[in-house]
Design an enzyme around this catalytic site. Structure first.
Site, short mmCIF file in Angstrom:
data_model
loop_
_atom_site.label_atom_id
_atom_site.label_comp_id
_atom_site.label_asym_id
_atom_site.label_seq_id
_atom_site.Cartn_x
_atom_site.Cartn_y
_atom_site.Cartn_z
N SER A 58 0.82 -1.21 0.00
CA SER A 58 0.00 0.00 0.00
C SER A 58 0.85 1.27 0.00
O SER A 58 0.37 2.34 -0.36
CB SER A 58 -0.94 0.00 1.20
OG SER A 58 -0.19 -0.05 2.40
N HIS B 100 1.76 4.89 6.60
CA HIS B 100 1.49 5.54 5.31
C HIS B 100 1.82 7.03 5.41
O HIS B 100 2.24 7.50 6.47
CB HIS B 100 0.01 5.33 4.94
CG HIS B 100 -0.33 3.88 4.79
ND1 HIS B 100 -0.90 3.14 5.81
CD2 HIS B 100 -0.15 3.03 3.76
CE1 HIS B 100 -1.06 1.89 5.40
NE2 HIS B 100 -0.61 1.79 4.17
N ASP C 68 -1.93 5.83 12.39
CA ASP C 68 -1.23 5.37 11.19
C ASP C 68 0.09 6.13 11.06
O ASP C 68 0.11 7.29 10.64
CB ASP C 68 -2.12 5.60 9.96
CG ASP C 68 -1.45 5.09 8.68
OD1 ASP C 68 -0.29 4.63 8.75
OD2 ASP C 68 -2.10 5.15 7.61
#
Ligand SMILES: *[C@@H]1O[C@H](CO)[C@@H](O)[C@H](O)[C@H]1NC(C)=O
Ligand SMILES: *[C@@H]1O[C@H](CO)[C@@H](O)[C@H](O)[C@H]1NC(C)=O
Ligand SMILES: *[C@@H]1O[C@H](CO)[C@@H](O)[C@H](O)[C@H]1NC(C)=O
Length: 498
Positions: free
Chosen positions: A227, A473, A470
């Site tokens: 990702s 990312h 998070d």
């Protein structure tokens, strides 16, 4: 301040649980559409490291993998039995990785989609050059433009202020994935967008979409990986959105395998989902809490059969290697990571990462028709501080580090060295048959960017529910837009060398 940004728990501290732990689904469901759950040990059972089975090495490799350097149990007998609770307070260390949103085997994950434009918002028209913006862009490439930085190592440097950034926003670019749209979810500061990478020996030009598109006319670019690879691709689409948007020409409804075309430039971008780069299988298709089977010596045909005609391939994978997995070589189980079984040798990500990269690069070098340039992108560290990813660890800093404030160490350093080393081996093998491998070395730059992650701004807060932050990312716009500065610079150098 010295901060240790470890990605993967060291193998020697692996522990097992008697029963898989159930993590409250709602916690992650908000952040990640599909939830691979870690076998994180909270009770921390102490187990001795078992004798490991020596795997067969790849016979045709110039540098057969030896087991002496990686994944050896600690030589300190007390350590190999012991499990370290987080005891070194201010340093975020020994944490696991948060699950990513995507999931192998769940190919229908719709949330991975780039929205195709939204109602009520004047989206830029597909395939329409935006003349108005052209003047503000730093200029088209001129023939014979010379770069004196050819010899400059762009990977070492510092972040310096760049008040002109960002070059797009969440209203000018629709390609920002929900979870990386930090401004939408109320991130209060914008300073993290206003930096550019300054290599020590030269200047790295800020991404010029016109120059990029001219260079890529009639060409194709594939992103292979997890990702974060998708995050990179979306950054590229956003940077190019100042000029033109692509059309979706995907030949499947599977959102993990997208193909975009910039018709006026005859330029194609594609994304191939392969978080481990090798063949995988879910041990139980209906249960994501079970470890994945990793066939460390088998190609992942979902991309290896597809890249033949690509001119450039950017390959990268990292974070999934910290998840529960069972390792196979020659179709035989040779070890596992965070698995509950007691009769299997417990091995670390350092073990599986080297082998997976070796296999992936071997696959590329074995392709008969492939003539492309392969960029091996080094990993972008996560930055959890104050706890493990699932124990309240966060990345709340507002500024980059200077390069003397933080170093890559322990497992992160080992994994980085594996990437660099495997790239070197692949490059050497590739040269024999005229294939180019290039290291896109972003780790030193990204290590300095604890401020660039979504943290809690990848979703709306939910009352009484703690959602993991998070710190893996990257917000868009944000520091990974710089990856495309690197990409363009490397493409320019490629053009000159060929
Ligand atoms: C874009 O970000 C702003 C805050 O800067 C936010 O109010 C808005 O909802 C976001 N829009 C979209 C479409 O994400
Ligand atoms: C587009 O590029 C491909 C190569 O990637 C080439 O084969 C094709 O002829 C090009 N098409 C046009 C219309 O230029
Ligand atoms: C959240 O917790 C508070 C106090 O425990 C409670 O009064 C409230 O109803 C809870 N809200 C939700 C949505 O569960």
């Amino acid at each position: 301040m010295k901060l240790q940004a470890i990605e993967v728990p060291p193998g020697k501290n692996q522990t097992r649980r008697k029963t898989p732990k159930k993590v409250p689904l709602v916690t992650f469901a908000i952040l990640f559409a599909i939830i691979p759950i870690f076998y994180r040990s909270h009770k921390k059972l102490s187990i001795p490291f078992e004798a490991s089975v020596r795997p067969t090495s790849f016979s045709d490799d110039p540098c057969p993998i030896s087991d002496t350097n990686d994944d050896t149990p600690s030589s300190n007998p007390s350590e190999s039995h012991l499990v370290v609770e987080e005891k070194i307070p201010p340093r975020p260390t020994k944490h696991d990785l948060p699950p990513e949103k995507d999931d192998v085997g769940r190919r229908s994950d719709q949330s991975d989609r780039l929205p195709t434009g939204r109602k009520g918002r004047p989206g830029p028209k597909v395939e329409e050059e935006k003349e108005g913006i052209r003047r503000s862009v730093s200029g088209r490439p001129t023939k014979g433009e010379s770069y004196d930085l050819d010899k400059c190592d762009i990977s070492s440097g510092e972040w310096v202020p760049n008040l002109e950034a960002p070059y797009y926003t969440n209203t000018t670019c629709w390609a920002i994935q929900e979870h990386q749209n930090c401004m939408k979810f109320g991130r209060p500061d914008t300073g993290f967008m206003k930096w550019r990478w300054k290599p020590n020996g030269c200047d790295l030009p800020v991404f010029d979409p016109y120059h990029f598109l001219e260079l890529m006319r009639g060409k194709s670019l594939a992103f292979v990986g997890d990702s974060v690879a998708r995050n990179h691709m979306q950054s590229l689409i956003c940077l190019l959105s100042r000029v033109v948007y692509p059309v979706d020409v995907s030949d499947t409804s599977d959102e993990n395998f997208k193909r975009w075309e910039y018709r006026s430039y005859n330029f194609t971008i594609a994304k191939f989902w392969s978080p481990y780069l090798v063949r995988t299988q879910m041990t139980d298709p209906d249960d994501t809490t079970r470890p994945f089977n990793l066939f460390l010596d088998e190609y992942d045909k979902s991309w290896t059969t597809q890249i033949d005609n690509f001119d450039y391939v950017i390959i990268s994978a990292f974070h999934w290697f910290a998840r529960p997995s069972v390792f196979y070589i020659n179709r035989r189980v040779i070890g596992c990571l965070y698995c509950p079984e007691t009769n299997i040798a417990h091995k670390s990500a350092i073990f599986s990462y080297r082998r997976a990269l070796r296999t992936a690069f071997r696959a590329i070098n074995s392709l008969k028709r492939y003539r492309g340039v392969t960029f091996v992108r080094t990993f972008a560290p996560s930055h959890f501080e104050g706890g493990l990813w699932d124990k309240g660890g966060d990345c709340a800093r507002k500024r980059p580090f200077m390069s003397n404030e933080i170093v890559l160490e322990d497992d992160n350093l080992k994994l980085y060295e594996i990437q660099v080393g495997e790239h070197k081996i692949a490059e050497k093998m590739g040269r024999r048959r005229g294939l180019k491998f290039r290291l896109m070395d972003l780790t030193p730059a990204m290590l300095l960017r604890p401020d660039g992650h979504p943290s809690k701004y990848g979703h709306w807060p939910v009352e009484n529910v703690t959602v993991a932050n998070d710190c893996v990312h990257w917000c868009l716009p944000g520091p990974i837009d710089t990856w495309n500065d690197f990409l363009l610079e490397m493409l320019k150098r490629e053009g000159k060398s060929s």
